[in-house]
Design a protein around this motif. Sequence first.
Motif, PDB file in Angstrom:
ATOM      1  N   THR A   1       0.846  -1.188   0.000  1.00 12.64           N
ATOM      2  CA  THR A   1       0.000   0.000   0.000  1.00 12.64           C
ATOM      3  C   THR A   1       0.886   1.244   0.000  1.00 12.64           C
ATOM      4  OG1 THR A   1      -1.789  -1.092   1.203  1.00 12.64           O
ATOM      5  CG2 THR A   1      -1.685   1.314   1.366  1.00 12.64           C
TER       6      THR A   1
ATOM      7  N   ALA B   1      -8.726   5.133   7.737  1.00 17.54           N
ATOM      8  CA  ALA B   1      -7.646   4.191   8.030  1.00 17.54           C
ATOM      9  C   ALA B   1      -8.199   2.965   8.750  1.00 17.54           C
ATOM     10  CB  ALA B   1      -6.581   4.876   8.882  1.00 17.54           C
TER      11      ALA B   1
ATOM     12  N   HIS C   1      -0.850  -8.317   3.470  1.00 19.75           N
ATOM     13  CA  HIS C   1      -0.171  -7.032   3.321  1.00 19.75           C
ATOM     14  C   HIS C   1       1.313  -7.163   3.658  1.00 19.75           C
ATOM     15  CE1 HIS C   1      -3.499  -4.155   2.564  1.00 19.75           C
ATOM     16  NE2 HIS C   1      -4.215  -5.179   3.012  1.00 19.75           N
TER      17      HIS C   1
ATOM     18  N   ALA D   1       3.320  -0.974   3.873  1.00 21.13           N
ATOM     19  CA  ALA D   1       2.492   0.197   3.590  1.00 21.13           C
ATOM     20  C   ALA D   1       3.353   1.439   3.804  1.00 21.13           C
ATOM     21  CB  ALA D   1       1.271   0.229   4.495  1.00 21.13           C
TER      22      ALA D   1
ATOM     23  N   GLU E   1       3.442   5.498   3.860  1.00 19.38           N
ATOM     24  CA  GLU E   1       2.607   6.705   3.961  1.00 19.38           C
ATOM     25  C   GLU E   1       3.457   7.948   3.745  1.00 19.38           C
ATOM     26  OE1 GLU E   1      -0.146   6.654   7.183  1.00 19.38           O
ATOM     27  OE2 GLU E   1      -0.168   8.834   7.423  1.00 19.38           O
TER      28      GLU E   1
ATOM     29  N   SER F   1       5.594   5.479  11.568  1.00 21.90           N
ATOM     30  CA  SER F   1       5.261   5.348  10.150  1.00 21.90           C
ATOM     31  C   SER F   1       4.347   6.506   9.757  1.00 21.90           C
ATOM     32  CB  SER F   1       4.590   4.006   9.892  1.00 21.90           C
ATOM     33  OG  SER F   1       3.492   3.798  10.777  1.00 21.90           O
TER      34      SER F   1
ATOM     35  N   ASP G   1      -2.206   6.916   9.238  1.00 21.58           N
ATOM     36  CA  ASP G   1      -3.127   6.024   8.534  1.00 21.58           C
ATOM     37  C   ASP G   1      -2.611   4.590   8.447  1.00 21.58           C
ATOM     38  OD1 ASP G   1      -5.330   7.751   7.976  1.00 21.58           O
ATOM     39  OD2 ASP G   1      -4.115   8.773   6.479  1.00 21.58           O
ATOM     40  N   VAL G   2      -1.362   4.420   8.038  1.00 24.21           N
ATOM     41  CA  VAL G   2      -0.889   3.038   7.854  1.00 24.21           C
ATOM     42  C   VAL G   2      -0.652   2.338   9.191  1.00 24.21           C
ATOM     43  CG1 VAL G   2       0.105   3.583   5.590  1.00 24.21           C
ATOM     44  CG2 VAL G   2       1.614   3.513   7.608  1.00 24.21           C
TER      45      VAL G   2
ATOM     46  N   LEU H   1      -2.797  -0.695  10.163  1.00 20.05           N
ATOM     47  CA  LEU H   1      -2.602  -2.038   9.586  1.00 20.05           C
ATOM     48  C   LEU H   1      -1.758  -2.862  10.553  1.00 20.05           C
ATOM     49  CD1 LEU H   1      -1.890  -0.949   5.906  1.00 20.05           C
ATOM     50  CD2 LEU H   1      -3.805  -2.405   6.624  1.00 20.05           C
TER      51      LEU H   1
ATOM     52  N   ARG I   1       5.371  -1.085   8.362  1.00 22.25           N
ATOM     53  CA  ARG I   1       4.651   0.189   8.199  1.00 22.25           C
ATOM     54  C   ARG I   1       5.737   1.253   8.043  1.00 22.25           C
ATOM     55  NH1 ARG I   1       1.666  -2.887  11.875  1.00 22.25           N
ATOM     56  NH2 ARG I   1       3.399  -2.581  13.310  1.00 22.25           N
TER      57      ARG I   1
END
Lengths: 455, 455
Positions: free
Chosen positions: B275, B332, B346, B349, B351, B394, B397-398, B401, B407
């Motif tokens: 992501t 998120a 995943h 990710a 960001e 990170s 938003d991420v 996860l 991240r």
Amino acid sequence: LIKIFLLLFLAGQIFAQDFHGNKELLTKAIVEKALTTQTDYRLLEELCAIGPRLSGYPGAQKACRWAADKLREMGCDTVWLDPVTVPDWQRGNIEEAEITAPSKYANRTLQIGALGRSTGTGGKPLTAGVVEVDSFNRIDKMDPALISGKFVFFNEPFDQRMIRTFAAYSKAVIQRTKGPVDASRKGAVGALVRSVTSRDDNVPHVGVTRLDSVVKPVPAVAVGVQDAEFLSRALKTDPDLKITLTLSCANMGTSVSYNVVGEIRGSTFPEEIITIGGHLDAWDKGQGAHDDGAGCVQAMAVMGLFKKLHIVPDRTIRCVLFADEEQKQNGAEKYAARADSLHEHHVAAIESDRGGFTPRGFEVDADSTVIEMMQSFLPDLQPAGIEWIRKGGSGADVSYLKHIKARIGYFPDDQRYFDYHHSDNDTIDKVNPRELALGTASIAILTELISKNGL
Amino acid sequence: LIKIFLLLFLAGQIFAQDFHGNKELLTKAIVEKALTTQTDYRLLEELCAIGPRLSGYPGAQKACRWAADKLREMGCDTVWLDPVTVPDWQRGNIEEAEITAPSKYANRTLQIGALGRSTGTGGKPLTAGVVEVDSFNRIDKMDPALISGKFVFFNEPFDQRMIRTFAAYSKAVIQRTKGPVDASRKGAVGALVRSVTSRDDNVPHVGVTRLDSVVKPVPAVAVGVQDAEFLSRALKTDPDLKITLTLSCANMGTSVSYNVVGEIRGSTFPEEIITIGGHLDAWDKGQGAHDDGAGCVQAMAVMGLFKKLHIVPDRTIRCVLFADEEQKQNGAEKYAARADSLHEHHVAAIESDRGGFTPRGFEVDADSTVIEMMQSFLPDLQPAGIEWIRKGGSGADVSYLKHIKARIGYFPDDQRYFDYHHSDNDTIDKVNPRELALGTASIAILTELISKNGL
């Protein structure tokens, strides 16, 4: 006011500390003091308010006196002005370019600025056709018959592919420094040079063009990038278009300026000198805020930091604000010649002439053993934002010092520098106070480390 | 036009090359393509022209549709909008603060902006005295009798001593996020919060303030730094001064927005997802150019780079433009919940939510073996300006996860971010196209390396 608040808040903390033997505390104090007092930025506000300080301009004289006063105020042990003969080139009031034929362009003006040291047209209109050269190198092979009696239009773009903007600049700027002489050699009546800038704007980015003792000087101007693009397109449909150029600029001989020098005498090895500095002259477009107001006020603020933090350097620290970097570098030449004639012992010279942007590193012109030693300083420089120390160029002014262990160039981030360079864009609002202060802190820490350890 | 020229010039070179197995050529192509096409900057121009895109605002809906269209245009295999319930807070037209007593201040206005999710005054004037708190922590120990019926004025400055501006921000922002609730708990009628910014300006820097299920919400505003300083001085001579606050802002319940997702399917391990993204919502002051227009257009431009350079990723690359980071991070949360419920695999990710400034590094929230592996990518990232990869945070938003190897937060230089943050200053003219493009290139290279090598 935030500054004053923080300053008062910090005063108790900082002055109570004894740095001797504690490098980490000293580094922290330098960074915090630079970020909170922002002396550099306040100096820059004053310097930018003086007015154009190109060699030969009244502002150059005023700037020298101002800088000497400030260095005294900041507590330098000795401050002096060393006279330097500099060129006296004056832009004058008139610089105009129009497309005057064919009639469909109806006096379309072009944004231009005379290149430094260019001859003018005596204020009278000079009309001629135009031949475009899309790369400087190509002019060598061109038939003089194509060029004779015309303006040569150098239109090589700034190479945006390159991540290092100074490399892209070096590649393109040759058309400005050498193009007009080469054009004249083949019979051109003048030269139009696409502005060497990373920005898609229409502001002329000027700078010096070289003169030649044999070749007849011709009027030479920088053209805004958008107008250069326009002119190039227009020439495709109307190869016979005519441009009328009127310039009042002129070389007026020479003038006297000064290297402004302030010194804090070393306590242990006073005869060993560390020079830090930038150049005080600047192009008359904009305010010379990044080029090189930033470098000057950083060097001056380093002196202030030493005094405010009661750092007594082991070696002599000398702040040098060089005269006339932009045209002939007579200031740098004089400083180096003086060093030789006095048999001064120069250890290192640090130049800041790449703008007041966020720190990245230092490039060093020295033996590899010296560079390795300096690389051992990195952990102490990282708290100011320095990421690397590597072999490389130093700077136009300090490169004149031949008998020295290390010539050092401060390298802030370079992505924005050529957006502003030599143009009306180079004003103080483009300088971020925190970025400027971190540069000052970086130079101060490196200066103290060299002062303490030698090289 | 320079861009078009260079694009055409490069097209021949780039498309003729086969990158497979030649990482160095691929890296070079990504950096050059990003710098010359400046797709990110052109997207940002469009996004900033849409108008305010705060959750609940019409611009938020428009921005979602625009982004989905663009991701389709850029050649994503699949593009979808995933609905997210978001807060609907509206600023309304009125936000005014005046000192209404003593009379010597003669209706001196203060530059203010309502904090997000703050209750208003129903458009009616609310007048009360003011008690200043110079540090958020101090309110805990204060006697409610001093606070009851008054505005609490939180006046803790941004700590300019700190080189890491995000750390300085975190330290000061608590007075904005938690201060108003704490003030209300002790009987305050409202809260005035000094803007959390690194800049000495007078523009309100807004942002969210927390609500509490038990404590009565009170009107809360950000005050320009210079007016906060003024108010603090005025309170010293006139501790009984009165302020009249009028706000029309209100919480209107909820609205629907979308996570906008575009995907390029992996050729070898399509079920493994990388992501990349930012958040599409932004405060209604300024244009949200750096926060987080920059992060969105960088992620979008990465998809474009993959397509333009014919890079077929081994793993699936998913560009996610998150809804509502600024208020409740429901976007998120939804994305992470969807990942869990679909048992998605995943890998990483990335960001970008720290502005479109010049690259410095990546911070990674992962096991140390993963970080070490990523550090082996550094030589391939340096051509885009990346200096380091280190363990750290990170992004807002991420970080939702949970079942993922890494991240990752993109860290551009942070010195200017809080000059612009959440204020009228955050406009596209503060974004430098080359700096933005190098961020895009950095993320694209890291994405391709993870896609090729896994983690």
